[in-house]
Scaffold this motif. Sequence first.
Motif, mmCIF file in Angstrom:
data_model
loop_
_atom_site.group_PDB
_atom_site.id
_atom_site.type_symbol
_atom_site.label_atom_id
_atom_site.label_comp_id
_atom_site.label_asym_id
_atom_site.label_seq_id
_atom_site.Cartn_x
_atom_site.Cartn_y
_atom_site.Cartn_z
ATOM 1 N N VAL A 166 0.815 -1.216 0.000
ATOM 2 C CA VAL A 166 0.000 0.000 0.000
ATOM 3 C C VAL A 166 0.854 1.273 0.000
ATOM 4 O O VAL A 166 0.383 2.356 0.322
ATOM 5 C CB VAL A 166 -0.998 0.015 1.180
ATOM 6 C CG1 VAL A 166 -1.937 -1.172 1.088
ATOM 7 C CG2 VAL A 166 -0.295 0.031 2.532
ATOM 8 N N THR A 188 -7.390 3.726 0.697
ATOM 9 C CA THR A 188 -6.702 2.511 1.130
ATOM 10 C C THR A 188 -7.679 1.424 1.571
ATOM 11 O O THR A 188 -7.557 0.263 1.177
ATOM 12 C CB THR A 188 -5.717 2.833 2.267
ATOM 13 O OG1 THR A 188 -4.732 3.745 1.774
ATOM 14 C CG2 THR A 188 -5.028 1.579 2.766
ATOM 15 N N ILE A 237 -8.028 -2.325 -0.199
ATOM 16 C CA ILE A 237 -7.744 -3.549 0.548
ATOM 17 C C ILE A 237 -8.984 -4.422 0.627
ATOM 18 O O ILE A 237 -8.894 -5.656 0.517
ATOM 19 C CB ILE A 237 -7.209 -3.204 1.952
ATOM 20 C CG1 ILE A 237 -5.833 -2.534 1.836
ATOM 21 C CG2 ILE A 237 -7.114 -4.452 2.821
ATOM 22 C CD1 ILE A 237 -5.281 -2.015 3.151
ATOM 23 N N ILE A 274 -1.267 -8.066 3.591
ATOM 24 C CA ILE A 274 -1.335 -6.630 3.374
ATOM 25 C C ILE A 274 -0.082 -6.013 3.980
ATOM 26 O O ILE A 274 0.189 -6.176 5.169
ATOM 27 C CB ILE A 274 -2.586 -6.013 4.023
ATOM 28 C CG1 ILE A 274 -3.857 -6.789 3.625
ATOM 29 C CG2 ILE A 274 -2.708 -4.538 3.661
ATOM 30 C CD1 ILE A 274 -4.155 -6.800 2.144
ATOM 31 N N MET A 316 -5.813 0.735 6.428
ATOM 32 C CA MET A 316 -5.436 -0.674 6.399
ATOM 33 C C MET A 316 -6.170 -1.434 7.512
ATOM 34 O O MET A 316 -6.760 -2.490 7.280
ATOM 35 C CB MET A 316 -3.920 -0.799 6.548
ATOM 36 C CG MET A 316 -3.380 -2.199 6.438
ATOM 37 S SD MET A 316 -1.567 -2.240 6.256
ATOM 38 C CE MET A 316 -1.035 -1.594 7.847
ATOM 39 N N LYS A 341 1.639 -3.241 -5.764
ATOM 40 C CA LYS A 341 0.596 -2.289 -5.370
ATOM 41 C C LYS A 341 -0.337 -2.000 -6.527
ATOM 42 O O LYS A 341 0.101 -1.848 -7.665
ATOM 43 C CB LYS A 341 1.233 -0.980 -4.907
ATOM 44 C CG LYS A 341 0.222 0.066 -4.435
ATOM 45 C CD LYS A 341 0.752 1.464 -4.607
ATOM 46 C CE LYS A 341 0.019 2.143 -5.738
ATOM 47 N NZ LYS A 341 0.375 3.546 -5.951
#
Length: 274
Positions: A21, A29, A33, A44, A56, A230
């Motif tokens: 990320v 984000t 995810i 992750i 996250m 990514k």
Amino acid sequence: MTQPMLMLNDGRKMPQLGLGVWQMPAEGTAEAIATALRIGYRLIDGAAMYGNEAGMGQAVRDGDVPRDEVFVTSKLWNDQHGRDRTLRAFDATMQRIGLDWLDLFLIHWPAPQQDLYVETWKTLIELRDQGRIKSVGVANFQEPHLHRLIDETGVAPAVNQIELHPSFNQPAMRAVNRRLGIVTQSWAPLGRTADFDAAPVAQAAVRHGTSPAQVIIAWHLARGLSAIPKSQDSGRLQQNFDALKLRLTDAELDEIDALDSDARTGPDPDVFSG
């Protein structure tokens, strides 16, 4: 699709393919995810310096995948080395992420001029022994840095995350990590697209009916590396994950190996302090 796993030297397993990320906008984000988790990603990779730890954690907390099935990584930035600062920085990371534990916590760079990475490593071991981190590792560490950690603590990092892509494929550091029982994880695994037009990559993509990115990811996986490309685009996330199904020939792998030209794109770990 079954996610291939790598065995770490502490007895735990880590998914081989993950989502990085870095440079992912904080506001996007969590959504990226969440999409990755629906596709099947289970690793992750984040960091305090990326500025998106909150998103996250939100994606992992709010998703349908059980927490113990998602391997979450974060990293300690260079200005937080030293025991007290490391403890405060880790507490801040956990507050932002909002999870009960991290699967992997890394020292982001050795920053050797500070000469605090051994003290910092001892602190990570302490946090691991408390159960707040399941596994501990490093990023961008060179051979002398690794030997010093092991010599002074008796504990080898579970992972060494280093810049690694076809035109900078680091055979010497991969061999060092292998000898020391450390998993090599590749950051910038797609070489920032610079390797996409290289003949061995482009030709393999045509032969297999895949994208150059899929060829490069398949190369990482075939060489026993963990890769964390990514993307926020759902189509590319799916394509990257589908690289798990691609099998390159030995000749194709060797041709991609031969692209190595010491083309580092990031900082030199021996001098970088951030």
